[in-house]
Design a protein around this motif. Structure first.
Motif, PDB file in Angstrom:
ATOM      1  N   GLY A 232      31.067  90.069 -20.756  1.00  0.00           N
ATOM      2  CA  GLY A 232      29.873  89.626 -21.556  1.00  0.00           C
ATOM      3  C   GLY A 232      28.593  89.540 -20.617  1.00  0.00           C
ATOM      4  O   GLY A 232      27.385  89.791 -20.985  1.00  0.00           O
ATOM      5  N   ALA A 233      28.788  89.404 -19.500  1.00  0.00           N
ATOM      6  CA  ALA A 233      27.566  89.259 -18.438  1.00  0.00           C
ATOM      7  C   ALA A 233      26.883  90.593 -18.353  1.00  0.00           C
ATOM      8  O   ALA A 233      25.877  90.759 -18.239  1.00  0.00           O
ATOM      9  N   GLU A 234      27.736  91.808 -18.356  1.00  0.00           N
ATOM     10  CA  GLU A 234      27.220  93.134 -18.310  1.00  0.00           C
ATOM     11  C   GLU A 234      26.493  93.657 -19.565  1.00  0.00           C
ATOM     12  O   GLU A 234      25.476  94.006 -19.589  1.00  0.00           O
ATOM     13  N   LEU A 235      27.051  92.789 -20.696  1.00  0.00           N
ATOM     14  CA  LEU A 235      26.154  93.183 -22.167  1.00  0.00           C
ATOM     15  C   LEU A 235      24.975  92.253 -22.125  1.00  0.00           C
ATOM     16  O   LEU A 235      23.934  92.867 -22.476  1.00  0.00           O
ATOM     17  N   ALA A 236      25.099  91.151 -21.533  1.00  0.00           N
ATOM     18  CA  ALA A 236      24.006  90.351 -21.630  1.00  0.00           C
ATOM     19  C   ALA A 236      22.745  90.932 -20.760  1.00  0.00           C
ATOM     20  O   ALA A 236      21.513  91.195 -20.800  1.00  0.00           O
ATOM     21  N   ALA A 237      23.191  91.672 -19.604  1.00  0.00           N
ATOM     22  CA  ALA A 237      22.309  92.302 -18.568  1.00  0.00           C
ATOM     23  C   ALA A 237      21.704  93.595 -19.319  1.00  0.00           C
ATOM     24  O   ALA A 237      20.600  93.956 -18.793  1.00  0.00           O
ATOM     25  N   THR A 238      22.386  94.209 -20.233  1.00  0.00           N
ATOM     26  CA  THR A 238      21.967  95.262 -20.864  1.00  0.00           C
ATOM     27  C   THR A 238      20.671  94.677 -21.669  1.00  0.00           C
ATOM     28  O   THR A 238      19.618  95.602 -22.313  1.00  0.00           O
ATOM     29  N   GLY A 239      20.815  93.545 -22.118  1.00  0.00           N
ATOM     30  CA  GLY A 239      19.605  92.998 -23.105  1.00  0.00           C
ATOM     31  C   GLY A 239      19.261  93.836 -24.225  1.00  0.00           C
ATOM     32  O   GLY A 239      20.351  94.164 -25.116  1.00  0.00           O
ATOM     33  N   ALA A 240      18.228  93.746 -24.641  1.00  0.00           N
ATOM     34  CA  ALA A 240      17.741  94.621 -25.716  1.00  0.00           C
ATOM     35  C   ALA A 240      17.471  96.149 -25.278  1.00  0.00           C
ATOM     36  O   ALA A 240      16.596  96.768 -26.276  1.00  0.00           O
ATOM     37  N   GLY A 241      17.945  96.430 -24.480  1.00  0.00           N
ATOM     38  CA  GLY A 241      17.684  97.952 -24.129  1.00  0.00           C
ATOM     39  C   GLY A 241      18.465  99.063 -24.941  1.00  0.00           C
ATOM     40  O   GLY A 241      19.166  98.839 -25.839  1.00  0.00           O
ATOM     41  N   HIS A 242      18.014 100.106 -24.594  1.00  0.00           N
ATOM     42  CA  HIS A 242      18.624 101.353 -25.388  1.00  0.00           C
ATOM     43  C   HIS A 242      20.051 101.637 -24.973  1.00  0.00           C
ATOM     44  O   HIS A 242      20.507 101.507 -23.729  1.00  0.00           O
ATOM     45  N   LEU A 243      20.950 102.040 -25.869  1.00  0.00           N
ATOM     46  CA  LEU A 243      22.298 102.553 -25.746  1.00  0.00           C
ATOM     47  C   LEU A 243      22.411 103.935 -25.782  1.00  0.00           C
ATOM     48  O   LEU A 243      21.796 104.542 -26.643  1.00  0.00           O
ATOM     49  N   LEU A 244      22.914 104.764 -24.937  1.00  0.00           N
ATOM     50  CA  LEU A 244      23.262 106.156 -25.318  1.00  0.00           C
ATOM     51  C   LEU A 244      24.638 106.367 -25.897  1.00  0.00           C
ATOM     52  O   LEU A 244      25.859 105.947 -25.524  1.00  0.00           O
ATOM     53  N   ALA A 245      24.614 106.785 -27.069  1.00  0.00           N
ATOM     54  CA  ALA A 245      25.651 106.738 -27.881  1.00  0.00           C
ATOM     55  C   ALA A 245      26.129 108.320 -28.168  1.00  0.00           C
ATOM     56  O   ALA A 245      25.226 109.032 -28.471  1.00  0.00           O
ATOM     57  N   GLN A 246      27.323 108.559 -28.124  1.00  0.00           N
ATOM     58  CA  GLN A 246      27.733 109.962 -28.069  1.00  0.00           C
ATOM     59  C   GLN A 246      29.150 109.923 -28.996  1.00  0.00           C
ATOM     60  O   GLN A 246      29.946 109.230 -28.830  1.00  0.00           O
ATOM     61  N   ALA A 247      29.209 110.908 -29.839  1.00  0.00           N
ATOM     62  CA  ALA A 247      30.451 111.012 -30.654  1.00  0.00           C
ATOM     63  C   ALA A 247      30.858 112.554 -31.252  1.00  0.00           C
ATOM     64  O   ALA A 247      30.100 113.193 -31.133  1.00  0.00           O
ATOM     65  N   ARG A 248      31.952 112.769 -31.044  1.00  0.00           N
ATOM     66  CA  ARG A 248      32.524 114.010 -31.500  1.00  0.00           C
ATOM     67  C   ARG A 248      33.947 113.787 -32.091  1.00  0.00           C
ATOM     68  O   ARG A 248      34.645 112.930 -32.101  1.00  0.00           O
ATOM     69  N   ALA A 249      34.291 114.977 -32.950  1.00  0.00           N
ATOM     70  CA  ALA A 249      35.660 114.925 -33.626  1.00  0.00           C
ATOM     71  C   ALA A 249      36.483 115.858 -32.757  1.00  0.00           C
ATOM     72  O   ALA A 249      36.168 116.939 -32.161  1.00  0.00           O
ATOM     73  N   GLN A 250      37.757 115.625 -33.058  1.00  0.00           N
ATOM     74  CA  GLN A 250      38.657 116.594 -32.469  1.00  0.00           C
ATOM     75  C   GLN A 250      39.494 117.392 -33.486  1.00  0.00           C
ATOM     76  O   GLN A 250      39.756 118.824 -33.282  1.00  0.00           O
ATOM     77  N   ASP A 251      39.500 116.962 -34.713  1.00  0.00           N
ATOM     78  CA  ASP A 251      40.253 117.803 -35.547  1.00  0.00           C
ATOM     79  C   ASP A 251      39.912 117.470 -36.910  1.00  0.00           C
ATOM     80  O   ASP A 251      39.856 116.127 -37.363  1.00  0.00           O
ATOM     81  N   PHE A 252      39.800 118.358 -37.988  1.00  0.00           N
ATOM     82  CA  PHE A 252      39.769 117.952 -39.396  1.00  0.00           C
ATOM     83  C   PHE A 252      40.615 118.641 -40.283  1.00  0.00           C
ATOM     84  O   PHE A 252      40.768 119.925 -40.253  1.00  0.00           O
ATOM     85  N   ARG A 253      41.419 117.924 -40.767  1.00  0.00           N
ATOM     86  CA  ARG A 253      42.374 118.401 -41.738  1.00  0.00           C
ATOM     87  C   ARG A 253      43.013 117.700 -42.761  1.00  0.00           C
ATOM     88  O   ARG A 253      43.120 116.480 -42.808  1.00  0.00           O
ATOM     89  N   ASN A 254      43.148 118.460 -43.901  1.00  0.00           N
ATOM     90  CA  ASN A 254      43.534 117.746 -45.055  1.00  0.00           C
ATOM     91  C   ASN A 254      43.078 116.699 -45.432  1.00  0.00           C
ATOM     92  O   ASN A 254      43.775 115.239 -45.408  1.00  0.00           O
ATOM     93  N   GLY A 255      41.493 116.159 -45.389  1.00  0.00           N
ATOM     94  CA  GLY A 255      40.986 115.086 -46.040  1.00  0.00           C
ATOM     95  C   GLY A 255      40.774 113.935 -45.083  1.00  0.00           C
ATOM     96  O   GLY A 255      40.282 112.838 -45.171  1.00  0.00           O
ATOM     97  N   TYR A 256      41.027 114.254 -43.614  1.00  0.00           N
ATOM     98  CA  TYR A 256      40.928 113.220 -42.586  1.00  0.00           C
ATOM     99  C   TYR A 256      40.556 113.845 -41.536  1.00  0.00           C
ATOM    100  O   TYR A 256      40.967 114.975 -41.097  1.00  0.00           O
ATOM    101  N   PHE A 257      39.454 113.293 -40.849  1.00  0.00           N
ATOM    102  CA  PHE A 257      39.233 113.933 -39.185  1.00  0.00           C
ATOM    103  C   PHE A 257      39.058 112.470 -38.220  1.00  0.00           C
ATOM    104  O   PHE A 257      38.979 111.364 -38.626  1.00  0.00           O
ATOM    105  N   ASP A 258      39.404 112.891 -37.092  1.00  0.00           N
ATOM    106  CA  ASP A 258      39.040 111.737 -35.895  1.00  0.00           C
ATOM    107  C   ASP A 258      37.658 111.916 -35.387  1.00  0.00           C
ATOM    108  O   ASP A 258      36.960 112.814 -35.350  1.00  0.00           O
ATOM    109  N   GLN A 259      37.358 110.754 -34.668  1.00  0.00           N
ATOM    110  CA  GLN A 259      36.087 110.836 -33.988  1.00  0.00           C
ATOM    111  C   GLN A 259      36.130 110.073 -32.570  1.00  0.00           C
ATOM    112  O   GLN A 259      36.705 108.744 -32.718  1.00  0.00           O
ATOM    113  N   SER A 260      35.776 110.453 -31.743  1.00  0.00           N
ATOM    114  CA  SER A 260      35.764 109.717 -30.373  1.00  0.00           C
ATOM    115  C   SER A 260      34.414 109.504 -29.945  1.00  0.00           C
ATOM    116  O   SER A 260      33.619 110.297 -30.003  1.00  0.00           O
ATOM    117  N   ALA A 261      34.229 108.312 -29.519  1.00  0.00           N
ATOM    118  CA  ALA A 261      32.702 108.030 -29.178  1.00  0.00           C
ATOM    119  C   ALA A 261      32.598 107.152 -27.858  1.00  0.00           C
ATOM    120  O   ALA A 261      33.746 106.512 -27.482  1.00  0.00           O
TER     121      ALA A 261
END
Lengths: 282, 282
Positions: A232-261
């Protein structure tokens, strides 16, 4: 004196997270808000944040959130719902929670719309190493803010987004090549980061299948897990600053894909990692 | 005729997964077996497989496993336990499960030792793409099988492991540099792959902190999620073949690290991806 009493409007996120004890053990009542509405229900991230909020304001809680898994069982309808957050096992320094979100169906009978489990823990200072440095990207100031007025759904307007790579396709020509997205993101109306807002941000990415295919197909998250690496202290120190958000998938098959972020703060601290399994129609 | 009636011994995994309906709705009784014993309780993977097994043999189940999250709330003691697997929401083509494992404490009162959620789904053939090809590694035949007789705990002897990289340190000198492990692995006693055995295999990696630090510190999985990318027919086609298993951590901080893992079959098909958050003591 609450902000409302002081004549200040609640931040849209705090407004969406308002939960009142019902008087029954472990149970809270809440309601959807227009600010976080998606196409056929609330934004999944606000549901995740709401279920975590029930844990955060539970009087028996020990420790801070360590992990959260939310299963989206049905579209939440507009209006009232209840959240039951039950500490099912309390250890010396960790606590296991079972959470369920209920809403009356068309017949008036309460039905499960979401389930979740969470773990809270008292963390101690130990040896550590950050093995996933933030990628080298332009600064937020070097990236263009997406104009929110054009966003087709309300919840997107609650976030200030500055795409770096893998922005939503402008040509739906079926010629996608990658599922990687990177963006700077924060609450559009400034608000200091906390566990609830971080949980909400973990779901901020548009469906990977849209990017990978450059094709717009119906898709929706089925289950999402968030691991909180910061306290919580580290989140508070982040304040209202920007977050770098990254996501990608590993596999798309038969109606479902995953995402890691991954979500880092501007100082390069990895705040959370997150995973999803997502339905797509065709 | 069951294998036992035929005079054949059950496979150790099938023996560990024996669950009998108790007569109460959604409830099964089981017991730990010595074959999968770890240091202070059963191997986490066998617990995950057992909780999934309760879903698999539930008469109301529709579809095949899509995701599973297991939270290890306390060490499971030797002996009997019950598993309650409840379908809390059944949609047209997916079903959401809440699962709890209970065991009598020293005072005879049933306590929660594990919780889980699972989603089963009827999957349809759609567009797809495999975006995480198996890494280029030597074949199983080119890798040396770890001698199982020397394994310090019973559950390890149930697996045939052929390390490729990131094997367990032989020198605990504090000089680790990476958390990446790759190995070929399968049941030591041949058994055709299914969802339960795949769930068990998702937990087959030793703690990343041991590798990253080359230091042996107490560690234990707190929560594990498995996303199943393959269907039952693909698992059956994998048979008793080798799986390529890969794991790495992203962050170690204040008593907890994460682990991301992938499991491919020898034909290169990504069968499952998995994630953990793991406690370490110091």
């Amino acid at each position: 004196m609450t902000p409302e009493q002081a004549g200040q409007a609640l931040h849209p996120l705090d407004d969406a997270l308002v939960l009142a004890p019902t008087g029954r053990a472990h149970e809270f009542s809440g309601r959807t808000t227009p600010a976080y509405w998606n196409m056929v229900g609330p934004y999944g991230g606000i549901t995740a944040a709401t279920l975590l909020q029930a844990v955060l304001q539970h009087p028996d809680r020990i420790g801070e959130p360590l992990s959260l898994t939310v299963n989206f069982a049905a579209a939440v309808g507009e209006g009232a719902f209840t959240v039951q957050a039950t500490p099912v096992r309390t250890n010396r320094s960790s606590q296991h929670w079972s959470i369920v979100q209920l809403q009356a169906g068309s017949d008036g009978v309460a039905q499960v719309v979401s389930t979740a489990t969470a773990i809270t823990a008292a963390r101690r200072t130990t040896w550590g190493v950050a093995d996933t440095p933030a990628p080298a990207v332009p600064t937020p100031q070097q990236c263009t803010v997406l104009a929110r007025d054009h966003f087709p759904v309300q919840w997107l307007r609650q976030y200030e987004m500055r795409p770096i790579t893998g922005s939503i396709p402008t040509q739906w020509d079926g010629c996608g090549e990658t599922s990687l997205s990177q963006l700077w993101v924060r609450d559009a109306q400034p608000r200091a980061l906390d566990f609830a807002s971080l949980a909400a941000l973990a779901d901020v990415f548009f469906p990977r299948v849209w990017l990978r295919r450059a094709r717009h197909v119906p898709a929706g998250t089925v289950s999402m897990t968030v691991y909180f690496h910061a306290g919580g202290a580290e989140l508070a120190a982040t304040g209202a600053g920007h977050l770098l958000a990254q996501a990608r998938a590993q596999d798309f098959r038969n109606g479902y894909f995953d995402q890691s972020a991954q979500l880092w703060n501007e100082a390069g601290l990895l705040l959370a990692t997150s995973h999803q399994i997502v339905y797509y129609k065709e």
